[in-house]
Design a protein around this motif. Structure first.
Motif, mmCIF file in Angstrom:
data_model
loop_
_atom_site.group_PDB
_atom_site.id
_atom_site.type_symbol
_atom_site.label_atom_id
_atom_site.label_comp_id
_atom_site.label_asym_id
_atom_site.label_seq_id
_atom_site.Cartn_x
_atom_site.Cartn_y
_atom_site.Cartn_z
ATOM 1 N N LEU A 72 -14.638 15.467 6.473
ATOM 2 C CA LEU A 72 -14.500 14.001 6.805
ATOM 3 C C LEU A 72 -13.718 12.831 7.111
ATOM 4 N N PRO A 73 -13.785 12.112 8.258
ATOM 5 C CA PRO A 73 -12.488 11.244 8.826
ATOM 6 C C PRO A 73 -11.204 10.868 7.900
ATOM 7 N N GLN A 74 -10.205 11.088 7.993
ATOM 8 C CA GLN A 74 -9.487 11.084 7.268
ATOM 9 C C GLN A 74 -8.093 9.382 8.475
ATOM 10 N N ARG A 75 -8.571 8.313 7.326
ATOM 11 C CA ARG A 75 -7.930 7.001 7.687
ATOM 12 C C ARG A 75 -6.317 6.949 6.601
ATOM 13 N N ARG A 76 -5.112 6.224 7.721
ATOM 14 C CA ARG A 76 -4.531 6.317 6.958
ATOM 15 C C ARG A 76 -4.412 4.758 5.997
ATOM 16 N N ALA A 77 -3.044 5.187 4.469
ATOM 17 C CA ALA A 77 -3.090 3.931 3.884
ATOM 18 C C ALA A 77 -3.326 2.553 4.561
ATOM 19 N N ASP A 78 -2.617 2.448 5.728
ATOM 20 C CA ASP A 78 -2.273 1.398 6.104
ATOM 21 C C ASP A 78 -3.800 1.084 7.357
ATOM 22 N N GLU A 79 -4.799 1.264 7.125
ATOM 23 C CA GLU A 79 -6.153 1.464 7.760
ATOM 24 C C GLU A 79 -7.553 0.620 6.851
ATOM 25 N N ILE A 80 -6.973 0.750 5.219
ATOM 26 C CA ILE A 80 -7.364 0.747 3.864
ATOM 27 C C ILE A 80 -7.119 -0.625 3.792
ATOM 28 N N GLN A 81 -7.871 -2.150 3.767
ATOM 29 C CA GLN A 81 -7.618 -3.306 2.932
ATOM 30 C C GLN A 81 -7.886 -2.820 1.356
ATOM 31 N N VAL A 82 -6.944 -3.414 0.403
ATOM 32 C CA VAL A 82 -7.517 -3.460 -0.452
ATOM 33 C C VAL A 82 -7.765 -4.844 -1.496
ATOM 34 N N ARG B 43 1.739 -1.072 -6.614
ATOM 35 C CA ARG B 43 1.690 0.647 -7.080
ATOM 36 C C ARG B 43 1.377 0.857 -4.879
ATOM 37 N N LEU B 44 -0.236 0.001 -4.956
ATOM 38 C CA LEU B 44 -0.493 0.182 -3.971
ATOM 39 C C LEU B 44 -0.226 -0.253 -2.850
ATOM 40 N N LEU B 45 1.095 -1.358 -2.262
ATOM 41 C CA LEU B 45 1.450 -2.011 -1.471
ATOM 42 C C LEU B 45 2.657 -0.924 -1.127
ATOM 43 N N ALA B 46 3.188 0.069 -2.299
ATOM 44 C CA ALA B 46 4.372 0.987 -2.056
ATOM 45 C C ALA B 46 3.992 2.409 -1.862
ATOM 46 N N LEU B 47 2.340 2.648 -1.817
ATOM 47 C CA LEU B 47 1.347 3.954 -0.769
ATOM 48 C C LEU B 47 1.357 3.440 0.663
ATOM 49 N N GLY B 48 1.733 1.932 0.818
ATOM 50 C CA GLY B 48 1.234 1.477 2.341
ATOM 51 C C GLY B 48 -0.260 1.152 2.524
ATOM 52 N N TYR B 49 -0.815 1.082 0.870
ATOM 53 C CA TYR B 49 -2.405 0.261 1.740
ATOM 54 C C TYR B 49 -1.888 -1.394 2.081
ATOM 55 N N ARG B 50 -3.350 -2.002 2.776
ATOM 56 C CA ARG B 50 -3.008 -3.373 2.757
ATOM 57 C C ARG B 50 -4.143 -4.364 1.891
ATOM 58 N N VAL B 51 -3.322 -4.568 0.928
ATOM 59 C CA VAL B 51 -3.459 -5.885 -0.847
ATOM 60 C C VAL B 51 -3.825 -6.912 -0.142
ATOM 61 N N THR B 52 -4.703 -7.718 -0.671
ATOM 62 C CA THR B 52 -4.658 -8.513 -0.613
ATOM 63 C C THR B 52 -5.242 -9.312 -2.002
ATOM 64 N N GLY B 53 -4.514 -10.511 -3.045
ATOM 65 C CA GLY B 53 -5.033 -10.612 -4.280
ATOM 66 C C GLY B 53 -6.298 -11.683 -4.171
ATOM 67 N N TRP B 54 -7.045 -11.463 -5.789
ATOM 68 C CA TRP B 54 -7.588 -12.830 -5.183
ATOM 69 C C TRP B 54 -8.031 -13.730 -7.052
ATOM 70 N N THR C 46 1.218 -16.754 -7.321
ATOM 71 C CA THR C 46 2.407 -16.055 -6.469
ATOM 72 C C THR C 46 2.585 -14.757 -7.301
ATOM 73 N N VAL C 47 2.499 -14.026 -6.507
ATOM 74 C CA VAL C 47 2.995 -12.725 -6.458
ATOM 75 C C VAL C 47 4.234 -12.069 -5.861
ATOM 76 N N GLU C 48 5.167 -11.706 -5.859
ATOM 77 C CA GLU C 48 6.682 -11.579 -4.792
ATOM 78 C C GLU C 48 5.727 -10.259 -3.799
ATOM 79 N N GLY C 49 5.753 -10.072 -2.537
ATOM 80 C CA GLY C 49 5.369 -9.314 -1.978
ATOM 81 C C GLY C 49 3.754 -9.469 -1.657
ATOM 82 N N LEU C 50 3.281 -9.895 -2.212
ATOM 83 C CA LEU C 50 1.549 -9.843 -2.685
ATOM 84 C C LEU C 50 0.855 -11.031 -2.181
ATOM 85 N N SER C 51 0.007 -10.643 -0.474
ATOM 86 C CA SER C 51 -0.962 -11.533 0.763
ATOM 87 C C SER C 51 -2.029 -12.275 -0.809
#
Length: 310
Positions: free
Chosen positions: A127-137, A152-163, A169-174
């Protein structure tokens, strides 16, 4: 200091908790039941989803310390005394929750659930393999557990947005907050992780409207409460491909009934409420810290704001 220990334990679990709590607070007098003579002596209760009414008739109760992170069942008890209520905020539990969230995210991202189905069918297909920085979590809930998961997710390169509903506020998190911000966020989400507290505002949040707003084929990871999920709506969303796969750790009825369709659904992974088990060793010491603060007239930690439900 007289403290009541009560909850939905079997005898072995209760005894194990009592041993840890006695070790953490050896000078306290621990009660497993309440006699009329004891009722006036008890100033604190350490609880784990006690039966409704268990804390009635304790006139000098000054603190309810939960051993669980979630307090929705406690707050649903109309007889719960109107005294400070503290929930369990344990770094060990947050770390365990982050491990589960990472495992589920990686498994969705890298198609490991799909490969397991292919193995069962003896189907060799790459199956197609995408990079972590192409995945929106998208992370629903940005409290203590959500913050650790995000890091932990940001450290692996994922794009992470909290809601969250109410901001923060969370340091380093959109971050996004408020209901109006949720729907456009879902539209660009590949994976959604739910770690929200269960309140009147979040109950049934994961419903038909929610799934329709997702990017088609998105993955769902529900590690919070079964009451967040409208199960019939998820089954429909899976059937039409709006949700690609769901990892579910919590359910409206637990244990999950043997006839429930989730058990055999090829696009559902069922966990038996094990995403982050309470570690008795660390939790007992956290509870003891609050109990000592109560005794010494110091500020209490992790108090619940009852109007919000957490």
């Amino acid at each position: 200091m007289h403290i009541l220990l009560c909850g939905s334990f079997d005898d072995d679990e209760r005894d194990a908790w009592l041993a840890e709590l006695q070790d953490a607070l050896p000078d306290a007098r621990w009660h497993l039941t309440v006699t009329p003579a004891d009722a006036e002596l008890i100033t604190a209760a350490v609880v784990a989803n006690p039966r409704p009414g268990s804390l009635r008739g304790l006139p000098n109760l000054r603190l309810i310390q939960s051993l669980w992170a979630g307090v929705d069942r406690l707050l649903s008890d109309p007889s719960l005394p109107d005294v400070p209520l503290a929930r369990m905020v344990d770094p060990a539990m947050s770390a365990a929750m982050a491990e589960t969230a990472l495992w589920a995210t990686l498994s969705l991202h890298r198609h490991f659930y799909a490969y397991a189905r292919q193995q069962h069918a003896r189907d060799w297909q790459q199956l197609p393999q995408r990079r972590a920085d192409e995945i929106q979590v998208t992370l629903l809930g940005t409290g203590q557990m959500g913050s650790v998961c995000a890091t932990r997710l940001l450290a692996l390169g994922y794009r992470v947005t909290g809601w969250s509903l109410h901001g923060g506020t969370v340091e380093g998190l959109s971050l996004e907050h408020g209901e109006d911000a949720l729907w456009p966020l879902l539209a660009r989400s590949d994976i959604v992780i739910n770690l929200l507290p269960l309140t009147a505002q979040t109950s049934d949040l994961l419903d038909q409207r929610f799934f329709a707003a997702l990017r088609p084929g998105a993955g769902l990871i529900n590690l919070a409460r079964g009451g967040h999920l409208v199960e019939a709506d998820l089954l429909q969303a899976l059937a039409c491909g709006q949700v690609g796969h769901a990892v579910l750790d919590v359910f409206r009825s637990e244990p999950l009934p043997s006839e429930h369709p989730f058990w055999s659904h090829p696009q559902v992974t069922v966990l038996p409420h094990v995403a982050a088990a309470t570690d008795m060793r660390s939790a007992a010491r956290i509870a003891a810290h609050n109990l000592l603060a109560l005794r010494d007239g110091q500020p209490l930690s992790d108090l619940v704001e009852r109007s919000r439900g957490y």
